[in-house]
Design a protein around this motif. Structure first.
Motif, PDB file in Angstrom:
ATOM      1  N   ASP A   1       0.839  -1.215   0.000  1.00 50.62           N
ATOM      2  CA  ASP A   1       0.000   0.000   0.000  1.00 50.62           C
ATOM      3  C   ASP A   1       0.866   1.254   0.000  1.00 50.62           C
ATOM      4  O   ASP A   1       0.606   2.203  -0.730  1.00 50.62           O
ATOM      5  CB  ASP A   1      -0.935   0.002   1.219  1.00 50.62           C
ATOM      6  CG  ASP A   1      -2.013  -1.064   1.106  1.00 50.62           C
ATOM      7  OD1 ASP A   1      -2.208  -1.591  -0.010  1.00 50.62           O
ATOM      8  OD2 ASP A   1      -2.644  -1.383   2.137  1.00 50.62           O
ATOM      9  N   TYR A   2       1.905   1.235   0.837  1.00 56.91           N
ATOM     10  CA  TYR A   2       2.797   2.388   0.926  1.00 56.91           C
ATOM     11  C   TYR A   2       3.475   2.669  -0.427  1.00 56.91           C
ATOM     12  O   TYR A   2       3.518   3.806  -0.910  1.00 56.91           O
ATOM     13  CB  TYR A   2       3.854   2.161   2.021  1.00 56.91           C
ATOM     14  CG  TYR A   2       5.099   2.981   1.829  1.00 56.91           C
ATOM     15  CD1 TYR A   2       5.123   4.345   2.145  1.00 56.91           C
ATOM     16  CD2 TYR A   2       6.248   2.405   1.284  1.00 56.91           C
ATOM     17  CE1 TYR A   2       6.257   5.100   1.927  1.00 56.91           C
ATOM     18  CE2 TYR A   2       7.387   3.157   1.062  1.00 56.91           C
ATOM     19  CZ  TYR A   2       7.388   4.508   1.380  1.00 56.91           C
ATOM     20  OH  TYR A   2       8.507   5.258   1.153  1.00 56.91           O
ATOM     21  N   LEU A   3       3.987   1.603  -1.059  1.00 62.43           N
ATOM     22  CA  LEU A   3       4.710   1.784  -2.333  1.00 62.43           C
ATOM     23  C   LEU A   3       3.773   2.268  -3.434  1.00 62.43           C
ATOM     24  O   LEU A   3       4.122   3.176  -4.201  1.00 62.43           O
ATOM     25  CB  LEU A   3       5.377   0.468  -2.765  1.00 62.43           C
ATOM     26  CG  LEU A   3       6.538  -0.030  -1.897  1.00 62.43           C
ATOM     27  CD1 LEU A   3       7.030  -1.389  -2.397  1.00 62.43           C
ATOM     28  CD2 LEU A   3       7.705   0.961  -1.869  1.00 62.43           C
ATOM     29  N   THR A   4       2.567   1.675  -3.512  1.00 62.23           N
ATOM     30  CA  THR A   4       1.659   2.048  -4.603  1.00 62.23           C
ATOM     31  C   THR A   4       1.095   3.451  -4.392  1.00 62.23           C
ATOM     32  O   THR A   4       0.931   4.208  -5.347  1.00 62.23           O
ATOM     33  CB  THR A   4       0.519   1.018  -4.760  1.00 62.23           C
ATOM     34  OG1 THR A   4      -0.072   0.798  -3.483  1.00 62.23           O
ATOM     35  CG2 THR A   4       1.027  -0.294  -5.295  1.00 62.23           C
ATOM     36  N   LYS A   5       0.818   3.803  -3.137  1.00 66.18           N
ATOM     37  CA  LYS A   5       0.346   5.173  -2.868  1.00 66.18           C
ATOM     38  C   LYS A   5       1.410   6.196  -3.222  1.00 66.18           C
ATOM     39  O   LYS A   5       1.106   7.336  -3.574  1.00 66.18           O
ATOM     40  CB  LYS A   5      -0.054   5.316  -1.394  1.00 66.18           C
ATOM     41  CG  LYS A   5      -1.512   4.922  -1.160  1.00 66.18           C
ATOM     42  CD  LYS A   5      -1.911   5.060   0.292  1.00 66.18           C
ATOM     43  CE  LYS A   5      -3.139   4.204   0.551  1.00 66.18           C
ATOM     44  NZ  LYS A   5      -3.122   3.595   1.875  1.00 66.18           N
ATOM     45  N   GLY A   6       2.676   5.774  -3.120  1.00 60.20           N
ATOM     46  CA  GLY A   6       3.781   6.685  -3.414  1.00 60.20           C
ATOM     47  C   GLY A   6       4.092   6.796  -4.899  1.00 60.20           C
ATOM     48  O   GLY A   6       5.100   7.402  -5.278  1.00 60.20           O
ATOM     49  N   GLY A   7       3.270   6.155  -5.765  1.00 63.96           N
ATOM     50  CA  GLY A   7       3.456   6.329  -7.205  1.00 63.96           C
ATOM     51  C   GLY A   7       4.149   5.179  -7.907  1.00 63.96           C
ATOM     52  O   GLY A   7       4.360   5.226  -9.123  1.00 63.96           O
ATOM     53  N   LEU A   8       4.513   4.125  -7.174  1.00 59.42           N
ATOM     54  CA  LEU A   8       5.131   2.970  -7.834  1.00 59.42           C
ATOM     55  C   LEU A   8       4.039   1.984  -8.243  1.00 59.42           C
ATOM     56  O   LEU A   8       3.051   1.802  -7.521  1.00 59.42           O
ATOM     57  CB  LEU A   8       6.115   2.279  -6.878  1.00 59.42           C
ATOM     58  CG  LEU A   8       7.426   3.015  -6.608  1.00 59.42           C
ATOM     59  CD1 LEU A   8       8.133   2.427  -5.387  1.00 59.42           C
ATOM     60  CD2 LEU A   8       8.354   2.950  -7.813  1.00 59.42           C
ATOM     61  N   LYS A   9       4.203   1.387  -9.405  1.00 61.35           N
ATOM     62  CA  LYS A   9       3.255   0.366  -9.838  1.00 61.35           C
ATOM     63  C   LYS A   9       3.859  -0.995  -9.458  1.00 61.35           C
ATOM     64  O   LYS A   9       4.914  -1.380  -9.968  1.00 61.35           O
ATOM     65  CB  LYS A   9       3.067   0.471 -11.361  1.00 61.35           C
ATOM     66  CG  LYS A   9       1.929  -0.344 -11.869  1.00 61.35           C
ATOM     67  CD  LYS A   9       1.632  -0.001 -13.339  1.00 61.35           C
ATOM     68  CE  LYS A   9       0.874  -1.159 -13.965  1.00 61.35           C
ATOM     69  NZ  LYS A   9       1.609  -1.873 -14.985  1.00 61.35           N
ATOM     70  N   ILE A  10       3.211  -1.646  -8.504  1.00 63.30           N
ATOM     71  CA  ILE A  10       3.764  -2.887  -7.960  1.00 63.30           C
ATOM     72  C   ILE A  10       2.772  -4.023  -8.157  1.00 63.30           C
ATOM     73  O   ILE A  10       1.583  -3.884  -7.866  1.00 63.30           O
ATOM     74  CB  ILE A  10       4.044  -2.740  -6.435  1.00 63.30           C
ATOM     75  CG1 ILE A  10       5.017  -1.582  -6.166  1.00 63.30           C
ATOM     76  CG2 ILE A  10       4.565  -4.052  -5.842  1.00 63.30           C
ATOM     77  CD1 ILE A  10       6.438  -1.806  -6.630  1.00 63.30           C
ATOM     78  N   GLU A  11       3.258  -5.145  -8.673  1.00 63.65           N
ATOM     79  CA  GLU A  11       2.417  -6.333  -8.751  1.00 63.65           C
ATOM     80  C   GLU A  11       2.844  -7.287  -7.644  1.00 63.65           C
ATOM     81  O   GLU A  11       4.023  -7.664  -7.561  1.00 63.65           O
ATOM     82  CB  GLU A  11       2.583  -7.004 -10.116  1.00 63.65           C
ATOM     83  CG  GLU A  11       1.680  -8.219 -10.263  1.00 63.65           C
ATOM     84  CD  GLU A  11       1.681  -8.801 -11.683  1.00 63.65           C
ATOM     85  OE1 GLU A  11       1.095  -9.856 -11.859  1.00 63.65           O
ATOM     86  OE2 GLU A  11       2.272  -8.178 -12.597  1.00 63.65           O
TER      87      GLU A  11
END
Ligand SMILES: [Zn+2]
Length: 367
Positions: free
Chosen positions: A50-60
């Motif tokens: 959640d932290y990474l995706t909210k920060g603009g990274l696209k993570i699978e």
């Protein structure tokens, strides 16, 4: 003489590091995969995602099946290739890290390791241990480089059961004992380059041992209370960075061969962790090299204090036959084992007597 030293490109360690990790990850791209098993996902994975995706990274998020097997590596590689991942992140223990390293190496994309335990030195090295789907050992894979980024969140490490930290301490304790054996023998290191030790590699191994003897008591108490202290910081670094890079760039000797030799037997001995088996192996290394009483007692009492195996009974081998112990000794000394880095010929007979000597010394010391 050709010497070589290798390490991760960047190693970052700190309390609550996963909450500020994106700045370290972004230089590698804006999308990648995150490999975690179910348990880690529930504990910290979802929050990290959640932290990474909210920060603009696209993570699978990819769920790790639990075994660092060729099949699992292929499956994850396919997912990463399909999503055109620019990097692969591991969040978990040794097998998650080893699988991630293989995937990153084969796709030639950056490898980011975020260990959730300080129980082994897999985060920083350029090798993976591969197992079959049923969990039996297959082989080692060696790579051209170490992971690109290692992120160690000490609050995550402190949140884990303390036994994992003790496993890591046991594995780290062997680092300098084996490095000194390799130094005396002028043998090659664990790097797949057929090279000898640099002073840098040896210095890390020596510092690793010093930190363990200075801070392990405090660190184990802190981790048992799930608290991050400077002593815990030192031990996490010793277990993760110094042990990994120290062992890889300084080499292994008898302690790790003994842990491999134990695979000659089945049964309760395999309820023990890698670190617990290596702990006995470290004492064997010291006995074989002819260490002084003072040095042997120093290691023996240290290990005993943390409940690590120092007798055959502790290894669940008190009823092992002479034949069984001989099988262990023979496998410990098979061709290609690092015990042949001791600098003198070590036979199965020497190992058998060494095992008995460690057991007898420990039993008589502790009465
Ligand atoms: Zn080890």
């Amino acid at each position: 003489m050709t010497t070589a030293f290798a390490s991760p490109s960047t190693y970052v360690q700190g309390k609550d590091l996963l909450k500020t990790a994106s700045k370290y990850i972004k230089p590698f791209g804006d999308h990648g995969i995150l490999l975690t098993d179910d348990i880690v996902w529930g504990l910290v994975g979802q929050r990290f995602y959640d932290y990474l995706t909210k920060g603009g990274l696209k993570i699978e998020h990819v769920q790790f099946g639990g075994e660092s097997s060729p099949e699992e590596i292929d499956r994850i590689k396919e997912i990463a290739a399909k999503s055109d991942a620019q990097f692969v992140i591991s969040l978990g223990g040794g097998k998650t890290n080893d699988t991630t390293k293989a995937v990153g190496d084969q796709l030639k994309i950056p490898i980011i390791i975020t260990p959730t335990l300080a129980s082994n030195d897999s985060p920083c090295t350029r090798l993976s241990v591969l197992y079959s789907e049923d969990g039996s050992f297959l082989k080692y894979l060696f790579y051209d480089k170490n992971p690109d980024l290692v992120l160690v969140d000490t609050s995550v490490i402190a949140g884990a059961p303390v036994k994992f930290l003790i496993d890591g301490i046991a594995d780290a304790l062997s680092t300098n004992v084996e490095a000194q054996s390799v130094r005396r023998a002028r043998e090659t290191t664990l790097l797949p380059l057929q090279t000898q030790q640099t002073e840098a590699g040896l210095a890390l191994a020596e510092r690793c041992e010093a930190l363990l003897f200075h801070y392990a008591d405090q660190a184990v108490a802190a981790a048992g209370d799930h608290t991050v202290t400077p002593a815990l910081d030192h031990i996490v670094e010793a277990n993760t960075l110094l042990s990994g890079v120290g062992a890889e760039s300084s080499g292994l000797a008898a302690a790790h061969s003994f842990q491999n030799g134990l695979t000659a037997l089945s049964g309760d001995v395999h309820k023990l962790s890698h670190g617990q088996k290596v702990a006995f192996g470290t004492l064997l290394n010291l006995v074989l090299e002819g260490a002084s009483d003072e040095r042997l007692v120093r290691f023996l009492t240290f290990e005993h204090r943390f409940g690590l195996p120092t007798t055959l009974k502790d290894l669940h081998l008190e009823n092992a036959s002479e034949d069984d112990l001989r099988k262990v000794a023979e496998l410990t000394t098979q061709d290609g084992e690092t015990i042949h880095n001791m600098g003198f010929k070590v036979t199965a007979d020497d190992v058998l007597e060494g095992i008995k000597a460690v057991d007898a010394f420990s039993r008589s010391y502790f009465g």
